[in-house]
Design an enzyme around this catalytic site. Structure first.
Site, PDB file in Angstrom:
ATOM      1  N   VAL A 166      10.928 -20.005  -5.311  1.00 31.49           N
ATOM      2  CA  VAL A 166      11.203 -20.341  -6.716  1.00 31.49           C
ATOM      3  C   VAL A 166      12.643 -20.848  -6.832  1.00 31.49           C
ATOM      4  O   VAL A 166      13.556 -20.094  -7.167  1.00 31.49           O
ATOM      5  CB  VAL A 166      10.987 -19.093  -7.614  1.00 31.49           C
ATOM      6  CG1 VAL A 166      11.118 -19.462  -9.081  1.00 31.49           C
ATOM      7  CG2 VAL A 166       9.636 -18.442  -7.340  1.00 31.49           C
ATOM      8  N   ARG A 196      14.447 -21.808  11.792  1.00 29.88           N
ATOM      9  CA  ARG A 196      15.269 -22.945  11.327  1.00 29.88           C
ATOM     10  C   ARG A 196      16.725 -22.756  11.698  1.00 29.88           C
ATOM     11  O   ARG A 196      17.395 -23.679  12.140  1.00 29.88           O
ATOM     12  CB  ARG A 196      15.151 -23.106   9.798  1.00 29.88           C
ATOM     13  CG  ARG A 196      13.743 -23.467   9.406  1.00 29.88           C
ATOM     14  CD  ARG A 196      13.656 -24.657   8.470  1.00 29.88           C
ATOM     15  NE  ARG A 196      12.242 -25.007   8.350  1.00 29.88           N
ATOM     16  CZ  ARG A 196      11.563 -25.070   7.218  1.00 29.88           C
ATOM     17  NH1 ARG A 196      12.172 -24.872   6.070  1.00 29.88           N
ATOM     18  NH2 ARG A 196      10.291 -25.367   7.210  1.00 29.88           N
ATOM     19  N   LYS A 220       7.272 -24.066  42.653  1.00 27.48           N
ATOM     20  CA  LYS A 220       6.795 -23.637  41.341  1.00 27.48           C
ATOM     21  C   LYS A 220       5.953 -24.757  40.736  1.00 27.48           C
ATOM     22  O   LYS A 220       6.370 -25.908  40.716  1.00 27.48           O
ATOM     23  CB  LYS A 220       7.999 -23.335  40.454  1.00 27.48           C
ATOM     24  CG  LYS A 220       7.618 -22.529  39.238  1.00 27.48           C
ATOM     25  CD  LYS A 220       8.801 -21.725  38.708  1.00 27.48           C
ATOM     26  CE  LYS A 220       8.337 -20.611  37.815  1.00 27.48           C
ATOM     27  NZ  LYS A 220       9.473 -19.774  37.365  1.00 27.48           N
ATOM     28  N   ARG A 268       3.308 -31.492  28.034  1.00 23.19           N
ATOM     29  CA  ARG A 268       2.287 -31.316  27.007  1.00 23.19           C
ATOM     30  C   ARG A 268       2.872 -30.441  25.909  1.00 23.19           C
ATOM     31  O   ARG A 268       3.674 -29.550  26.174  1.00 23.19           O
ATOM     32  CB  ARG A 268       1.042 -30.638  27.575  1.00 23.19           C
ATOM     33  CG  ARG A 268       0.233 -31.514  28.495  1.00 23.19           C
ATOM     34  CD  ARG A 268      -0.492 -32.605  27.698  1.00 23.19           C
ATOM     35  NE  ARG A 268      -1.293 -33.481  28.547  1.00 23.19           N
ATOM     36  CZ  ARG A 268      -0.818 -34.570  29.151  1.00 23.19           C
ATOM     37  NH1 ARG A 268       0.450 -34.910  29.018  1.00 23.19           N
ATOM     38  NH2 ARG A 268      -1.614 -35.314  29.876  1.00 23.19           N
ATOM     39  N   ARG A 303       0.832  -1.209   0.000  1.00 26.05           N
ATOM     40  CA  ARG A 303       0.000   0.000   0.000  1.00 26.05           C
ATOM     41  C   ARG A 303       0.869   1.263   0.000  1.00 26.05           C
ATOM     42  O   ARG A 303       0.630   2.198  -0.769  1.00 26.05           O
ATOM     43  CB  ARG A 303      -0.891  -0.015   1.240  1.00 26.05           C
ATOM     44  CG  ARG A 303      -1.695   1.257   1.493  1.00 26.05           C
ATOM     45  CD  ARG A 303      -2.510   1.073   2.759  1.00 26.05           C
ATOM     46  NE  ARG A 303      -3.259   2.257   3.160  1.00 26.05           N
ATOM     47  CZ  ARG A 303      -2.786   3.203   3.974  1.00 26.05           C
ATOM     48  NH1 ARG A 303      -1.559   3.124   4.442  1.00 26.05           N
ATOM     49  NH2 ARG A 303      -3.551   4.228   4.303  1.00 26.05           N
ATOM     50  N   ALA A 304       1.886   1.262   0.846  1.00 29.24           N
ATOM     51  CA  ALA A 304       2.696   2.486   0.984  1.00 29.24           C
ATOM     52  C   ALA A 304       3.528   2.734  -0.272  1.00 29.24           C
ATOM     53  O   ALA A 304       3.655   3.873  -0.727  1.00 29.24           O
ATOM     54  CB  ALA A 304       3.583   2.385   2.211  1.00 29.24           C
ATOM     55  N   VAL A 305       4.088   1.669  -0.846  1.00 29.17           N
ATOM     56  CA  VAL A 305       4.851   1.839  -2.088  1.00 29.17           C
ATOM     57  C   VAL A 305       3.926   2.391  -3.170  1.00 29.17           C
ATOM     58  O   VAL A 305       4.248   3.363  -3.859  1.00 29.17           O
ATOM     59  CB  VAL A 305       5.470   0.494  -2.542  1.00 29.17           C
ATOM     60  CG1 VAL A 305       5.986   0.590  -3.977  1.00 29.17           C
ATOM     61  CG2 VAL A 305       6.587   0.061  -1.595  1.00 29.17           C
ATOM     62  N   SER A 351      10.695 -10.450   7.341  1.00 27.74           N
ATOM     63  CA  SER A 351      11.105 -11.773   7.815  1.00 27.74           C
ATOM     64  C   SER A 351      10.768 -11.874   9.280  1.00 27.74           C
ATOM     65  O   SER A 351      11.214 -11.044  10.071  1.00 27.74           O
ATOM     66  CB  SER A 351      12.624 -11.940   7.647  1.00 27.74           C
ATOM     67  OG  SER A 351      13.101 -12.916   8.545  1.00 27.74           O
ATOM     68  N   ASP A 363      11.863 -13.770  11.409  1.00 29.78           N
ATOM     69  CA  ASP A 363      13.027 -14.185  12.202  1.00 29.78           C
ATOM     70  C   ASP A 363      13.950 -13.024  12.591  1.00 29.78           C
ATOM     71  O   ASP A 363      14.898 -13.224  13.340  1.00 29.78           O
ATOM     72  CB  ASP A 363      13.876 -15.198  11.412  1.00 29.78           C
ATOM     73  CG  ASP A 363      13.263 -16.581  11.421  1.00 29.78           C
ATOM     74  OD1 ASP A 363      12.607 -16.929  12.415  1.00 29.78           O
ATOM     75  OD2 ASP A 363      13.445 -17.311  10.436  1.00 29.78           O
TER      76      ASP A 363
END
Lengths: 319, 319, 319, 319
Positions: D73, D172, D214, D244, D21-23, D126, D128
């Site tokens: 790709v 990863r 705890k 779990r 949108r901004a571009v 990204s 990460d």
């Protein structure tokens, strides 16, 4: 002055704290003392309890989990253990035991009543909505919103990629969470214990949709039917495109309760005290239409909420 | 092949899009054509409509608002205008008009049916839950969660300061949103049109609680009872501590629908098509317990959902 | 063994509890005692404090507000009052006072240091992001998300109706919240103290957009610029279509802190203890890029974070 | 008139739509045409694109995923394939290719520039946060909030039971998400590729905490370090209490972007057009402090954002 015991038991469900608050505050108004037992039946056996005042239950309604904690207590299946619990309750002068939990916990309560003469009142709390004689159990609504919110995020990314996402949700014997969340998200497939799965047909359907231009698929599976990994293996062999897995696990039991669960919990907690004042024991409070009802525990536990097959069909039509 | 018209009307409510999706997809399966009219009755009068296919309603269930938009059309109170709308519907070959909206919109539908012989089916959508013969209307659950989430944030900061917060919520004639959200948040006071407000008693209660150590107060007020500013002025004069104001406004009509609203909308939308196939017209679909019911529009509109005074009392006990 | 005082002061901000936790736990590891004072400077003057252990700050990170509460203490502007506070701190053997708050609270701390020789370390907490020498203050990120979430709901319903929505947000002297939330939501107009408002031009812009087919408008206004009601009056006179008002009020100060605020608070709280160990006093910790920095309080308080006019321009381009 | 290509590539990240949108809107103002290519480099090779106008990008900022979709790709590693893409771009008269994506996608862009003379500008996206020369990449903030919200729900139920919860998150090669979310939630242990795991020490720590009272433990694990199942097996053998599992999967890539991601995306998208106007090519825009910077792609790709070991230590201190 009356004195009641209060406990939460079994798998925890959002809204349990709101019941604790409502029972306690309604009791205070009626001049009834509340002893909160920790960790369900274990807290009775271990004499771990706390007297609850009006102020003790302030600021807890919005919190997930249960301040009384829960535990599963397998030894409660032994009659001698139940006898011991009943003796402790009698020693403490507990007139009525209020049990917030699912079918298993209510069964423990029913036995306490039948065998040991302890008066019991149940409040249905179970994210699976598998308890009879109530339209909704405490925690169901919050759980469904948690699952739907999570799957909605998948849908965003699913539209970006060309993949199938397999989501494993809770439900050992019941497909309720999978079905309702799958309907609410428009899942391509819903795999539940109540309906046999035909992976060939499912793969064909997914493949057809792909050819028609659909670029995402979400498959919901109830843990009692198959694991997400099993479903993924079955599908990848047949459809030839990648799958990705999400296992929601215990986040389905957490979270601040929704408005619905808070209101239901508040009303049910208050109804417990009304039942006590009416001398109406060994019942479970429940919701029917917008009204509260009371049903004998025996009747509640002789039935099971089963899945509405119309909704299974509907999910198929709308996805 | 049958052809139906579909419109949303009046104040918008989260879940309207989910009804649009469910009506359309259920119709497609039954070989029924769907014409979606824009901006309620205005779209009929202006002949603004779009044929809806299965794909047109993809990805809309999760979106707030309504892709068909809504409008209030005061001129629809004039019989000649309704006659004109009916003529347009007949010209377009519309067999049934499906109206998603509140009492006002359903009244318009009932008149179209009575005067002009247009078959109508209603779906109750109203954040006020003021429509009779359904336990819940579309949008109520989402609205309550929006209000409760907002007030929960106030509670955080209320515990930090020593102040009273006044929150104004929607409800011109009904205190439903104020009451239910107030119960769900544990508000100190709930000011609604159904109950007269005694500001002296309220100020005294707040002052007592302050003395007992309570450091925060939340007062919810339905817009139909008083404005937040009026309440603030009344209280500040009497309690002598500061108040702060929140007016939620139209954020109460927005947001992605909750799981409950999505499921209810999906079921009701499907029930509309079932009613059409059954030749069951001039009815509103509704929820009763966990079942769908159909009630003649005339009966629906002759009653009003009134507030449950037990809940008013309960909110007082628990806060 | 060292002993430090810890307090939160001024307007509360989400993440304050996370700072309290991080300061306390980092202190424990370094064998430093923590005394938490209630209600800011008021708690020092009233000698209301509590020794904090590792366990005392468990389960608080996620909670909005501040367990230490805050207060505004106008009398702290009087030197004698500050002298009294310093004497109390010295009597208690407090080596360093850690102040979590905004420019006003940090100014109080600076004066305590300059006049009374109390070592002080500041942690910037302010939803307005108006504190210099830190990229972000505690609470800003959570506040912006609260505002954006609320406005997003308006956008849903705005697309359904044909109306303008006016949203009043916090910011007495700073338009930061209005500007950043307006940018994040794509508001049609952002009214802030830093930029004069030309209502004629604004009305013309809104009218042009309406003619181009835009059916919704959101106008954000910082409370320091005008009230929502004033803006509504100005616009309704000029544009001839209805407006609706939302005043978010103190919900902007509440809510569970976001991931960003939790992480920032954790890092800053730890940095406080590092500064103490380094003998680095009368500084404020801050964030610069992804690093923590320390800046003398005097320098911090001699500047003001001003609005980035590039972002004002950007909001105009993108809306 | 200039013409630019725009694409999203690699793993999707919330906020990509806000960049689009901004571009686009910034380009429109500068009289630059925008061609949006579908599915990253694949859309160039397949000549699948759409001219984007101001209106085309309305209502997308708040949506997760990317309306341009993404794809991986692998054949783009072949120089001939890149040559073909460059030829297509030149045929279409594309002056600059704007790539929104991670290190892999930016590498593709750098090669297009070096080998084929296509001008490229990168926007770091990204979850990460592994891209150098920007404090934050698009999507990181939303992802962290998603993970923290999910784990917060676990914490509710963790406090009710006596169990350890293992949560597997994305990453990863990078432990960033695990580390930051673990810090933000107060996880008992954080298992990441950057730090070797000593299961004996971890089990001992958990056992010690259990003895100290705890009752809950949350262990976060980055998928690149081990699977949740592996961690569970290692721990159950050593600690003797149940675990779990939650695997969040792709919900970490979805969701409506946070305020931070929307603002960052808006600013970066605008900066892209400024860079184009400045003739500043083959750079990536980035955030440094609160400012936007541009760094040559070559420099960006020669480094890696590595984990801040101070934060690893901090997480250990605070949990």
């Amino acid at each position: 002055m009356k004195r009641i015991g209060l406990m939460t038991s079994g798998g925890d469900a959002p809204g349990m704290n709101a019941v604790i608050r409502a029972v306690t505050r309604s009791a205070v108004v009626e001049n009834i003392e509340v002893y909160g037992f920790l960790r369900g039946f274990a807290g009775i056996l271990d004499k771990e309890y706390k007297k609850f005042t009006y102020a003790d239950v302030g600021g807890i309604m919005e919190r997930g989990g249960t301040i009384l904690r829960t535990a599963r207590v397998p030894e409660f299946k032994v009659p001698e253990v139940r006898k011991k619990a009943a003796d402790i309750l009698k020693d403490l002068g507990i007139d009525v035991l209020v049990i917030i939990g699912g079918n298993g916990s209510l069964t423990g309560g029913k036995l306490l009543s039948e065998e040991q003469g302890i008066s019991v009142i149940g409040v249905p709390a179970s994210i699976d909505n598998d308890i009879a004689y109530t339209d909704m159990s405490i925690g169901v609504d919050t759980c469904l919103n948690t699952v739907v919110d999570a799957m909605q995020k998948l849908k965003d990314t699913a539209s970006s990629h060309e993949r199938a996402f397999i989501v494993e949700v809770m439900g050992r014997t019941s497909g309720y969470i999978a079905l309702m969340s799958g309907l609410a998200i428009g899942a391509e497939a819903i795999i539940i214990p109540e309906v046999p799965t035909d992976y060939d047909a499912l793969a064909e359907k997914m493949w057809d949709e792909r050819k028609r231009g659909k670029i995402n698929s979400i498959v919901v599976v109830a843990e009692g039917s198959a694991s997400a990994y099993t479903v993924a293996r079955h599908l990848e062999n047949r459809i030839g495109f990648e799958t990705r897995i999400t296992i929601l696990g215990h986040i389905q039991r957490g979270g601040s309760p929704t408005a619905f669960d808070r209101i239901l919990a508040s009303r049910m907690g208050n109804e417990v005290i009304k039942a006590i004042n009416d001398g109406d024991f060994d019942v479970m409070v429940g919701l029917s239409k917008n009204d509260l009802i009371r049903t004998p525990l025996e009747k509640v536990l002789s039935e099971n909420n089963t899945l509405d097959m119309e909704i299974v069909k509907l999910a198929g039509i709308l996805s």
